[in-house]
Design an enzyme around this catalytic site. Structure first.
Site, PDB file in Angstrom:
ATOM      1  N   GLY A   1       1.293  -1.810   4.166  1.00  0.00           N
ATOM      2  CA  GLY A   1       1.965  -0.534   3.981  1.00  0.00           C
ATOM      3  C   GLY A   1       3.212  -0.464   4.830  1.00  0.00           C
TER       4      GLY A   1
ATOM      5  N   MET B   1      -9.145   7.746  -0.386  1.00  0.00           N
ATOM      6  CA  MET B   1      -9.978   8.136   0.768  1.00  0.00           C
ATOM      7  C   MET B   1     -10.555   9.530   0.545  1.00  0.00           C
ATOM      8  SD  MET B   1      -7.554   6.888   3.890  1.00  0.00           S
ATOM      9  CE  MET B   1      -6.668   5.323   3.828  1.00  0.00           C
TER      10      MET B   1
ATOM     11  N   ASP C   1      -4.799   3.353  -1.980  1.00  0.00           N
ATOM     12  CA  ASP C   1      -5.850   3.670  -1.009  1.00  0.00           C
ATOM     13  C   ASP C   1      -6.451   5.036  -1.288  1.00  0.00           C
ATOM     14  OD1 ASP C   1      -5.933   1.418   0.840  1.00  0.00           O
ATOM     15  OD2 ASP C   1      -3.866   1.957   1.324  1.00  0.00           O
TER      16      ASP C   1
ATOM     17  N   MET D   1     -10.931  -6.206   5.851  1.00  0.00           N
ATOM     18  CA  MET D   1     -10.230  -5.156   6.600  1.00  0.00           C
ATOM     19  C   MET D   1      -9.922  -5.697   7.991  1.00  0.00           C
ATOM     20  SD  MET D   1      -9.893  -2.418   4.624  1.00  0.00           S
ATOM     21  CE  MET D   1      -9.008  -1.585   5.931  1.00  0.00           C
TER      22      MET D   1
ATOM     23  N   MET E   1     -12.248   3.949  -0.756  1.00  0.00           N
ATOM     24  CA  MET E   1     -12.905   4.221   0.530  1.00  0.00           C
ATOM     25  C   MET E   1     -13.621   5.554   0.373  1.00  0.00           C
ATOM     26  SD  MET E   1      -9.776   2.859   2.908  1.00  0.00           S
ATOM     27  CE  MET E   1      -8.605   2.959   1.553  1.00  0.00           C
TER      28      MET E   1
ATOM     29  N   ASP F   1      -6.147  -6.566   4.732  1.00  0.00           N
ATOM     30  CA  ASP F   1      -5.614  -5.207   4.674  1.00  0.00           C
ATOM     31  C   ASP F   1      -5.680  -4.569   6.056  1.00  0.00           C
ATOM     32  OD1 ASP F   1      -4.795  -2.696   3.863  1.00  0.00           O
ATOM     33  OD2 ASP F   1      -6.563  -2.267   2.645  1.00  0.00           O
ATOM     34  N   GLY F   2      -4.505  -4.213   6.579  1.00  0.00           N
ATOM     35  CA  GLY F   2      -4.450  -3.489   7.842  1.00  0.00           C
ATOM     36  C   GLY F   2      -3.723  -4.248   8.935  1.00  0.00           C
ATOM     37  N   GLY F   3      -2.642  -3.654   9.418  1.00  0.00           N
ATOM     38  CA  GLY F   3      -1.915  -4.258  10.536  1.00  0.00           C
ATOM     39  C   GLY F   3      -1.202  -5.546  10.185  1.00  0.00           C
TER      40      GLY F   3
ATOM     41  N   GLY G   1      -8.990   3.822   6.923  1.00  0.00           N
ATOM     42  CA  GLY G   1      -8.722   5.261   7.054  1.00  0.00           C
ATOM     43  C   GLY G   1      -7.273   5.614   7.302  1.00  0.00           C
ATOM     44  N   PHE G   2      -6.541   4.721   7.958  1.00  0.00           N
ATOM     45  CA  PHE G   2      -5.165   5.060   8.317  1.00  0.00           C
ATOM     46  C   PHE G   2      -4.253   3.840   8.244  1.00  0.00           C
ATOM     47  CE2 PHE G   2      -8.070   7.855  10.545  1.00  0.00           C
ATOM     48  CZ  PHE G   2      -7.591   9.111  10.179  1.00  0.00           C
ATOM     49  N   GLY G   3      -2.996   4.104   7.930  1.00  0.00           N
ATOM     50  CA  GLY G   3      -1.986   3.062   8.020  1.00  0.00           C
ATOM     51  C   GLY G   3      -1.476   2.971   9.451  1.00  0.00           C
ATOM     52  N   GLY G   4      -0.713   1.934   9.728  1.00  0.00           N
ATOM     53  CA  GLY G   4      -0.026   1.831  11.017  1.00  0.00           C
ATOM     54  C   GLY G   4      -0.899   1.476  12.204  1.00  0.00           C
TER      55      GLY G   4
ATOM     56  N   HIS H   1      -1.140  -1.397  -4.368  1.00  0.00           N
ATOM     57  CA  HIS H   1      -2.412  -1.124  -3.679  1.00  0.00           C
ATOM     58  C   HIS H   1      -2.550   0.389  -3.469  1.00  0.00           C
ATOM     59  CE1 HIS H   1      -5.792  -2.203  -1.023  1.00  0.00           C
ATOM     60  NE2 HIS H   1      -5.366  -1.234  -0.225  1.00  0.00           N
TER      61      HIS H   1
ATOM     62  N   SER I   1       0.857  -1.190   0.000  1.00  0.00           N
ATOM     63  CA  SER I   1       0.000   0.000   0.000  1.00  0.00           C
ATOM     64  C   SER I   1       0.888   1.233   0.000  1.00  0.00           C
ATOM     65  CB  SER I   1      -0.885   0.013   1.243  1.00  0.00           C
ATOM     66  OG  SER I   1      -1.362   1.343   1.438  1.00  0.00           O
TER      67      SER I   1
ATOM     68  N   HIS J   1      -8.313   0.629  -4.066  1.00  0.00           N
ATOM     69  CA  HIS J   1      -9.188   0.415  -2.901  1.00  0.00           C
ATOM     70  C   HIS J   1      -9.942   1.711  -2.634  1.00  0.00           C
ATOM     71  CE1 HIS J   1      -9.309  -0.639   1.699  1.00  0.00           C
ATOM     72  NE2 HIS J   1     -10.506  -0.581   1.149  1.00  0.00           N
TER      73      HIS J   1
HETATM   74  C1  DX5 Z   1      -6.244   1.479   5.564  1.00  0.00           C
HETATM   75  C2  DX5 Z   1      -5.739   1.061   4.229  1.00  0.00           C
HETATM   76  C3  DX5 Z   1      -4.570   0.164   4.240  1.00  0.00           C
HETATM   77  C4  DX5 Z   1      -3.338   0.714   4.898  1.00  0.00           C
HETATM   78  C5  DX5 Z   1      -2.615  -0.427   5.555  1.00  0.00           C
HETATM   79  O1  DX5 Z   1      -7.506   2.048   5.413  1.00  0.00           O
HETATM   80  O2  DX5 Z   1      -6.768   0.423   3.484  1.00  0.00           O
HETATM   81  O3  DX5 Z   1      -4.257  -0.294   2.906  1.00  0.00           O
HETATM   82  O4  DX5 Z   1      -2.467   1.367   4.018  1.00  0.00           O
HETATM   83  O5  DX5 Z   1      -1.549   0.084   6.273  1.00  0.00           O
HETATM   84  P1  DX5 Z   1      -0.702  -0.799   7.297  1.00  0.00           P
HETATM   85  O6  DX5 Z   1      -0.148  -1.950   6.521  1.00  0.00           O
HETATM   86  O7  DX5 Z   1       0.325   0.143   7.766  1.00  0.00           O
HETATM   87  O8  DX5 Z   1      -1.659  -1.239   8.366  1.00  0.00           O
HETATM   88 ZN    ZN Z   2      -6.250  -0.464   1.525  1.00  0.00          ZN
END
Ligand code: DX5
Ligand code: ZN
Length: 219
Positions: free
Chosen positions: A199, A39, A37, A139, A70, A177-179, A144-147, A35, A10, A68
């Site tokens: 990501g 938003m 994202d 998900m 959102m 996707d996520g974490g 909404g956010f990475g990390g 990927h 991502s 993706h």
């Molecule tokens: C969150 C995104 C993810 C995000 C994942 O809404 O859809 O794609 O970038 O980030 P990490 O891998 O850091 O959790």
């Molecule tokens: Zn995503």
């Protein structure tokens, strides 16, 4: 059935001032998809980029673009993302009043169709649209956010979706996707996921670590 694991970095975690260079670097390091994202600050509490940025990135890699979305409403923008160069267009179950119609539209645009389930969304939300779905995205954080931290309660959903996907007459990818970290990657693969969207885990450390990071995720 055993699946080969594919990695979709991502670019939310990439250097936004050097996106063309970043996607070339992850392509060379062995990524399978890019990927993207998208938003809108409305469906999710964050804003990223839209079709103009995706179109500008398209000539910089041969890898498929996994877009993706959102955003809500999503229907008025599907053509724009198809025209910008998306190969797979993923929408959330609750971003359209008529999910079946939106998926039909993605297929009519000649694109692979993805459907994303939020942590609170139920498997039943997609049970009757499976014939239109090429990829399910679970998900494992709130979008909404990475990390963010992986929500482990999603593992049973991934497992149940793998069973459901394998019952279909066409092949369906199961993405998470996520974490996704080196630790949680093993859990989701064991539960049946075959596409890892990541990501932070891919981009940590900078360019010279991308290949190693992806190798660790796959193994
Ligand atoms: C969150 C995104 C993810 C995000 C994942 O809404 O859809 O794609 O970038 O980030 P990490 O891998 O850091 O959790
Ligand atoms: Zn995503």
């Amino acid at each position: 059935m055993p699946q080969s694991i594919r990695i979709a970095p991502s670019i939310l975690a990439a250097d936004f001032a050097n996106l063309a260079r970043e996607i070339k670097a992850i392509e060379q390091a062995g990524a399978d998809f890019i990927h993207l994202d998208v938003m809108d600050g409305h469906y999710v509490p964050n804003l990223t980029f839209g079709p103009a940025v995706i179109k500008a990135l398209r000539p910089h890699t041969k890898l498929p673009f996994d877009t993706h979305l959102m955003i809500a409403p999503v229907d008025p923008y599907l053509e724009d993302y198809a025209a910008a160069g998306a190969d797979l267009i993923t929408i959330h179950t609750d971003s359209s009043p008529h999910l079946h119609r939106s998926l039909q539209k993605i297929k009519a645009l000649g694109k692979r169709a993805g459907v994303a389930l939020n942590p609170s969304s139920s498997i039943a939300d997609i049970q009757y649209v499976m014939e239109l779905v090429d990829q399910i995205l679970v998900m494992t954080v709130n979008p909404g956010f990475g990390g963010q931290s992986f929500i482990k309660e999603q593992l049973s959903k991934i497992h149940a979706l793998r069973v459901l996907a394998d019952k279909q007459s066409h092949s369906i990818d199961l993405a998470v996707d996520g974490g996704i970290t080196f630790q949680t990657a093993k859990l989701v693969i064991d539960a049946g996921a075959n596409v890892l969207i990541a990501g932070t885990a891919v981009f940590t450390g900078g360019e010279k670590y991308y290949a190693e990071n992806m190798k660790k995720l796959r193994s």
